[in-house]
Design a protein around this motif. Sequence first.
Motif, short mmCIF file in Angstrom:
data_model
loop_
_atom_site.label_atom_id
_atom_site.label_comp_id
_atom_site.label_asym_id
_atom_site.label_seq_id
_atom_site.Cartn_x
_atom_site.Cartn_y
_atom_site.Cartn_z
N GLU A 178 0.74 -1.23 -0.15
CA GLU A 178 0.12 0.10 0.09
C GLU A 178 1.07 1.19 -0.02
OE1 GLU A 178 -3.46 2.09 2.64
OE2 GLU A 178 -2.88 0.34 3.35
N LYS A 179 1.91 1.22 0.68
CA LYS A 179 2.86 2.32 0.89
C LYS A 179 3.51 2.70 -0.62
CE LYS A 179 3.62 2.54 5.92
NZ LYS A 179 2.98 3.79 6.00
N ARG A 180 4.09 1.46 -1.05
CA ARG A 180 4.68 1.45 -2.33
C ARG A 180 3.66 2.04 -3.49
NH1 ARG A 180 5.13 -3.45 -6.41
NH2 ARG A 180 2.90 -2.89 -6.42
N ASP A 181 2.34 1.44 -3.67
CA ASP A 181 1.74 2.07 -4.54
C ASP A 181 1.26 3.50 -4.42
OD1 ASP A 181 1.66 -0.57 -5.59
OD2 ASP A 181 -0.21 -1.28 -4.72
N LEU A 182 1.02 4.02 -3.09
CA LEU A 182 0.69 5.30 -2.94
C LEU A 182 1.91 6.32 -3.44
CD1 LEU A 182 -0.93 5.50 0.54
CD2 LEU A 182 -2.01 6.32 -1.61
N PHE A 183 3.24 5.82 -2.98
CA PHE A 183 4.16 6.74 -3.35
C PHE A 183 4.42 6.78 -4.84
CE2 PHE A 183 9.07 6.65 -3.76
CZ PHE A 183 9.37 8.10 -3.28
N LEU A 184 4.16 5.82 -5.45
CA LEU A 184 4.37 5.64 -6.90
C LEU A 184 3.27 6.29 -7.69
CD1 LEU A 184 6.00 2.13 -7.68
CD2 LEU A 184 7.16 4.19 -7.44
N SER A 185 2.15 6.44 -7.05
CA SER A 185 1.01 6.99 -7.79
C SER A 185 1.28 8.44 -7.55
CB SER A 185 -0.47 6.52 -7.03
OG SER A 185 -0.47 7.09 -5.77
N TRP A 186 1.82 8.96 -6.46
CA TRP A 186 1.97 10.51 -6.45
C TRP A 186 3.08 10.92 -7.35
CZ3 TRP A 186 1.79 9.43 -0.53
CH2 TRP A 186 0.45 9.53 -0.03
N ILE A 187 4.03 10.00 -7.79
CA ILE A 187 5.00 10.53 -8.69
C ILE A 187 4.91 10.00 -10.00
CG2 ILE A 187 6.81 10.75 -6.68
CD1 ILE A 187 8.23 8.25 -7.74
#
Length: 380
Positions: free
Chosen positions: A291-300
């Motif tokens: 979930e953290k990985r996907d959030l971070f990548l979605s934001w960048i």
Amino acid sequence: MQHTSKLPNVGTTIFSVMSALANQHNAINLSQGFPGFSSDKKLMDLVTKAMHSGYNQYAPMPGNMELRQRIANKFDFLYGTSYNPETEITVTAGATQAIFTIISAFVRQEDEVIIFKPAYDCYQPAIELQGAKTISIQLNAPNYKVDWNAVKQKINRKTKMIIINTPQNPSGSVFSEADMLQLQALTENTNIIVLSDEVYEHIIFDGKKHQSACLFSDLKARSFITASFGKTFHNTGWKIGYCCAPKELMEEFRKVHQFNVFSVNHPMQKGLADYLKEPSHYLELSGFYQEKRDLFLSWIKDSRFQFNAAKGTYFQVLDFSEITQEYDVDFAKRLTIENGLASIPLSVFNDNHKDDKVLRFCFAKTEDTLKRAAEILNKI
């Protein structure tokens, strides 16, 4: 007083350099791989209870027996194979101590040890301190796949050990079942020891299954597996880990271990033993970090950085080649000083400082921290 260094090419680690720079410039620190949130209060309460219950003197040299039994149960539960808690499991002062002790116990002068780069930086110094030679095989961005023909060409009568790390720090890549079968085939009918660094075994994404060395019978018979409770339960400062190996290998390990640290923090071992009664404490980790990985990548996703999503670990590699052709160390320092965001340049882990124009970011942080980091990356 004059002396000759046993590690003449080793200086301050990049982790210390970048964290110091982050502190100096009040930057968001996504460089060093420590979680930016607290360990479970239940675990801390169990450790406190252990202290008050009298677990404050030396643990048995191989580790608290309850903890070793829980570790054995975990291997049986996850992989359908196990280790004898009496003779095949030893609790250590973190995975790094286990790795150093394994190398010290088996590697002699003139031996060769194969490692894969980019490699975590504790392997090579431990090898060199034994007077042995590191044989490195460079993996290439962006996929960091192993060329097993190249490995085969490096194996010879001097090859004592092969060190693997899956999921791999710093690249975030993982070994597939096919990789492990290739490794098993290459080491079959040899005296080569495999050191399988599996500290991120519970942090693997997209429905993939961790391919532990213990799943492959011939590999298991020649392998040490090292693991870290610090990485698993968000308490890297506790420095508690363990290693597993067949009895005849573990006997040699313990000969060195008993004169190195002898035993490690007893109340923490007891607390961890009680905490491990509930498998959900490690089974939920992959989802938590994905979930953290996907959030971070979605934001960048609209930034100028390019990436392949990490397959495991809590590290994400970002390619900055569309932004600048600076040396990655220089860019990482500038990003920290001028933009307030610290990362780790991967060239320091490569042969001849090979520069693929990539930086490693730790996403084991709070959502707020990752959001602020993403805002910085989007402005670069």
